[in-house]
Design an enzyme around this catalytic site. Structure first.
Site, mmCIF file in Angstrom:
data_model
loop_
_atom_site.group_PDB
_atom_site.id
_atom_site.type_symbol
_atom_site.label_atom_id
_atom_site.label_comp_id
_atom_site.label_asym_id
_atom_site.label_seq_id
_atom_site.Cartn_x
_atom_site.Cartn_y
_atom_site.Cartn_z
ATOM 1 N N HIS A 100 32.152 49.430 -7.783
ATOM 2 C CA HIS A 100 31.440 48.007 -8.673
ATOM 3 C C HIS A 100 29.832 48.247 -8.191
ATOM 4 C CE1 HIS A 100 32.296 46.554 -4.589
ATOM 5 N NE2 HIS A 100 31.162 45.381 -5.368
ATOM 6 N N ASP A 102 26.920 45.425 -8.165
ATOM 7 C CA ASP A 102 26.797 43.529 -7.192
ATOM 8 C C ASP A 102 25.572 43.110 -8.573
ATOM 9 O OD1 ASP A 102 28.045 44.086 -4.696
ATOM 10 O OD2 ASP A 102 26.392 44.795 -3.568
ATOM 11 N N HIS A 261 28.967 51.148 -5.695
ATOM 12 C CA HIS A 261 29.820 50.842 -4.116
ATOM 13 C C HIS A 261 31.592 51.055 -4.320
ATOM 14 C CE1 HIS A 261 28.400 47.478 -4.462
ATOM 15 N NE2 HIS A 261 29.190 46.690 -3.556
ATOM 16 N N ARG A 276 26.081 40.699 5.269
ATOM 17 C CA ARG A 276 25.534 40.919 3.995
ATOM 18 C C ARG A 276 24.476 40.477 3.484
ATOM 19 N NH1 ARG A 276 27.507 40.320 -1.603
ATOM 20 N NH2 ARG A 276 27.836 42.288 -2.856
#
Ligand code: SIN
Length: 285
Positions: A100, A102, A261, A276
């Site tokens: 995917h 983000d 990723h 994150r």
């Protein structure tokens, strides 16, 4: 490209470079400029043995733009800008273990994502990255012409490429992150985007696809699905990828405008904890 202040060591032929000679907690503008240039060049960059506080990680992230808050998940109590992604020894789900990019379900998807490793398994838990520039370049001229003006349609929850699982139910490791759907109801989590996206800073075209993308606008489902299936597989062939092995203190920064990723879910029974931060982006064109 060579740099005066940093060293960039590519980790694969396709994309990805480890940057050395840098303390992310103490960056001047000249070093930051080189990091930014290296990021645009290599699409995903990695730093090892960093020892930075949440405040320093947030300060580094802010140099790339405004910090984005996830519509479905909540940040840390003391640091709402940081999502703490924890997989415990008992967890059976791994966050992000699907290809995917983000926030593709957002009309203005995240520009960059920064992941800082706090605890890592003894082996496993690597992250894979794929260059969507290479994926686009490798398409035939016929395919590029046929799909030149086509848009994908993406949604943010219960998407078919994640087994239709409600995201609130699966993140058991971190109840803070999972418990509460942040989306207050007025955030849009569906979006149409060009299938071939032009990077606003490099000007390069890339294939813009990932697990959030459901279908092609204006196509019957029976027409769209085989094309989507081909593109999903084409986009992540080994020649377009790199793989990063984490250690505590490693930090990765990827460009969601040209990279997909995938978190590898191969460390059952072990713990992994990451901090994150995502950075707001603009409308793809
Ligand atoms: C993500 O999709 O942002 C998570 C990647 C990872 O944990 O390796």
């Amino acid at each position: 490209m060579s740099y005066a202040q940093i060293e960039a060591h590519p980790i694969a032929g396709a994309l990805g470079a480890e940057i050395s000679g840098v303390d992310l907690g103490d960056l001047d503008d000249d070093v930051f400029k080189e990091i930014h240039d290296a990021w645009l060049q290599h699409q995903v960059i990695f730093f090892r043995s960093q020892n930075i506080s949440p405040e320093q990680q947030i300060a580094f992230a802010r140099r790339f733009g405004e910090i984005h808050h996830h519509p479905f998940m909540r940040g840390m109590v003391d640091y709402p800008d940081i999502l703490e992604i924890i997989k415990t020894e008992d967890d059976t789900h791994t966050f992000g273990s699907v290809w995917h990019t983000d926030q593709m379900f957002n009309p203005e998807p995240a520009k960059a994502t920064m992941l800082y490793a706090k605890e890592t398994p003894t082996a496993g838990g690597d992250t894979l990255f794929a260059s969507m520039y290479l994926a686009y370049d490798a398409l035939s001229e016929g395919m590029k012409a046929m799909l030149a003006d086509v848009k994908t349609w993406s949604v943010g929850n219960n998407f078919k490429n994640n087994d239709g699982v409600d995201r609130r139910e699966v993140y058991k490791g971190n109840t803070q992150m999972a418990n509460k759907v942040r989306n207050p109801g007025n955030l849009v989590t569906e979006a149409a985007h060009p299938l071939f996206r032009t990077h606003p800073e490099t000007g390069r075209k890339g294939l813009y696809i990932g697990s959030h993308a459901q279908t092609l606008e204006g196509f019957h489902e029976a027409e769209a699905e085989p094309i989507m299936a081909f593109l999903r597989e084409h986009a992540v062939q080994p020649e377009f990828t790199c793989r990063f092995r984490w250690e505590p203190g490693s930090l990765a920064l990827w460009d969601n405008r040209c990279v997909q990723h995938h978190a590898v879910a191969d460390y059952a029974g072990q713990r992994r904890r990451m901090h994150r931060i995502t950075i707001c982006g603009d409308k793809p064109f």
